[in-house]
Design a protein around this motif. Structure first.
Motif, PDB file in Angstrom:
ATOM      1  N   SER A  35       0.846  -1.187   0.000  1.00 21.32           N
ATOM      2  CA  SER A  35       0.000   0.000   0.000  1.00 21.32           C
ATOM      3  C   SER A  35       0.876   1.229   0.000  1.00 21.32           C
ATOM      4  N   GLY A  36       0.739   2.018  -1.043  1.00 19.24           N
ATOM      5  CA  GLY A  36       1.528   3.242  -1.102  1.00 19.24           C
ATOM      6  C   GLY A  36       0.698   4.492  -0.906  1.00 19.24           C
ATOM      7  N   GLY A  37      -0.584   4.328  -0.668  1.00 20.49           N
ATOM      8  CA  GLY A  37      -1.440   5.493  -0.570  1.00 20.49           C
ATOM      9  C   GLY A  37      -1.739   6.017  -1.967  1.00 20.49           C
ATOM     10  N   ILE A  38      -2.683   6.908  -2.072  1.00 21.76           N
ATOM     11  CA  ILE A  38      -3.114   7.412  -3.380  1.00 21.76           C
ATOM     12  C   ILE A  38      -2.005   8.192  -4.065  1.00 21.76           C
ATOM     13  N   THR A  39      -1.372   9.117  -3.373  1.00 20.32           N
ATOM     14  CA  THR A  39      -0.360   9.968  -3.993  1.00 20.32           C
ATOM     15  C   THR A  39       0.846   9.172  -4.433  1.00 20.32           C
ATOM     16  N   GLU A  40       1.383   8.352  -3.540  1.00 23.47           N
ATOM     17  CA  GLU A  40       2.561   7.559  -3.890  1.00 23.47           C
ATOM     18  C   GLU A  40       2.233   6.558  -4.981  1.00 23.47           C
ATOM     19  N   ASN A  50       6.175   0.529  -9.677  1.00 22.21           N
ATOM     20  CA  ASN A  50       5.185  -0.147  -8.838  1.00 22.21           C
ATOM     21  C   ASN A  50       5.785  -1.131  -7.848  1.00 22.21           C
ATOM     22  N   ILE A  51       6.911  -1.730  -8.160  1.00 25.71           N
ATOM     23  CA  ILE A  51       7.498  -2.743  -7.277  1.00 25.71           C
ATOM     24  C   ILE A  51       7.938  -2.128  -5.943  1.00 25.71           C
ATOM     25  N   ARG A  52       8.197  -0.819  -5.928  1.00 28.70           N
ATOM     26  CA  ARG A  52       8.631  -0.148  -4.700  1.00 28.70           C
ATOM     27  C   ARG A  52       7.469   0.472  -3.939  1.00 28.70           C
ATOM     28  N   LYS A  53       6.256   0.291  -4.429  1.00 28.49           N
ATOM     29  CA  LYS A  53       5.084   0.869  -3.773  1.00 28.49           C
ATOM     30  C   LYS A  53       4.998   0.363  -2.339  1.00 28.49           C
ATOM     31  N   GLY A  54       4.834   1.281  -1.405  1.00 26.34           N
ATOM     32  CA  GLY A  54       4.693   0.914  -0.003  1.00 26.34           C
ATOM     33  C   GLY A  54       5.993   0.577   0.696  1.00 26.34           C
ATOM     34  N   LYS A  69       4.402  -0.645   4.041  1.00 26.85           N
ATOM     35  CA  LYS A  69       2.961  -0.444   4.201  1.00 26.85           C
ATOM     36  C   LYS A  69       2.284  -1.549   3.406  1.00 26.85           C
ATOM     37  N   VAL A  70       1.458  -2.342   4.102  1.00 25.60           N
ATOM     38  CA  VAL A  70       0.891  -3.526   3.452  1.00 25.60           C
ATOM     39  C   VAL A  70      -0.612  -3.644   3.636  1.00 25.60           C
ATOM     40  N   ILE A  71      -1.205  -4.443   2.746  1.00 27.64           N
ATOM     41  CA  ILE A  71      -2.591  -4.884   2.850  1.00 27.64           C
ATOM     42  C   ILE A  71      -2.525  -6.396   3.067  1.00 27.64           C
ATOM     43  N   VAL A  72      -3.171  -6.885   4.126  1.00 29.46           N
ATOM     44  CA  VAL A  72      -3.141  -8.322   4.417  1.00 29.46           C
ATOM     45  C   VAL A  72      -4.411  -8.995   3.917  1.00 29.46           C
ATOM     46  N   GLU A  73      -4.328 -10.291   3.713  1.00 27.44           N
ATOM     47  CA  GLU A  73      -5.484 -11.065   3.277  1.00 27.44           C
ATOM     48  C   GLU A  73      -6.400 -11.321   4.463  1.00 27.44           C
ATOM     49  N   TYR A  74      -7.704 -11.215   4.222  1.00 25.21           N
ATOM     50  CA  TYR A  74      -8.695 -11.481   5.252  1.00 25.21           C
ATOM     51  C   TYR A  74      -8.567 -12.931   5.716  1.00 25.21           C
ATOM     52  N   GLY A  75      -8.668 -13.117   7.025  1.00 22.57           N
ATOM     53  CA  GLY A  75      -8.633 -14.461   7.589  1.00 22.57           C
ATOM     54  C   GLY A  75      -7.258 -14.896   8.063  1.00 22.57           C
ATOM     55  N   THR A  76      -6.229 -14.108   7.764  1.00 24.60           N
ATOM     56  CA  THR A  76      -4.888 -14.459   8.216  1.00 24.60           C
ATOM     57  C   THR A  76      -4.659 -13.895   9.615  1.00 24.60           C
ATOM     58  N   LYS A  77      -3.719 -14.485  10.325  1.00 28.21           N
ATOM     59  CA  LYS A  77      -3.318 -13.955  11.627  1.00 28.21           C
ATOM     60  C   LYS A  77      -2.305 -12.846  11.355  1.00 28.21           C
TER      61      LYS A  77
END
Length: 130
Positions: A35-40, A50-54, A69-77
């Motif tokens: 996750s890099g946010g909208i601006t980044e 794109n590979i450096r995003k976040g 900065k990451v987005i995790v998958e639902y259901g993971t610990k």
């Protein structure tokens, strides 16, 4: 990392460390995306990075600090996924660059939910994608 040897100097650019960290992060199970946010995100898309995003890195002479900065998958610990992420990124950067990674800081910015199945039309069996 800057190193002076018999044949000259070696310097590893921050961008190289960021790419290594980004690839290691995206290969970690449970990480849906960076996750890099909208601006980044928009700036990186326009510049083809794109590979450096976040990923943000600070590289010194022999050490590096990495922010993810990451987005995790639902259901993971989340805590387990993030510890695995820290380990994977640290190992990848250290083994490829020789730098000592002193910190891998992770900010979870969201959760990715699985897509809901499209309901079948009446009279048809199974799920039909539209």
């Amino acid at each position: 990392m800057a190193e002076k040897g018999d044949y000259g100097s070696i310097r590893i650019a921050d961008e190289v460390v960021a790419v290594i960290a980004g690839i290691a992060a995206s290969d970690t199970p449970g990480i849906a995306s960076m996750s890099g946010g909208i601006t980044e995100g928009l700036a990186n898309r326009l510049m083809g990075k794109n590979i450096r995003k976040g990923v943000k890195v600070e590289v010194g002479e022999e050490e590096a600090v990495i922010q993810l900065k990451v987005i995790v998958e639902y259901g993971t610990k989340i805590d387990e996924v993030c510890r695995t992420l820290q380990h994977n990124v640290k190992d990848a950067v250290e083994s490829m660059t020789g730098l000592n990674v002193v910190e891998v800081n992770v900010l979870v910015e969201g959760v990715e939910f699985p897509e809901a199945p499209v309901p079948a039309e009446e009279g048809e069996e199974g799920i039909r994608l539209k």
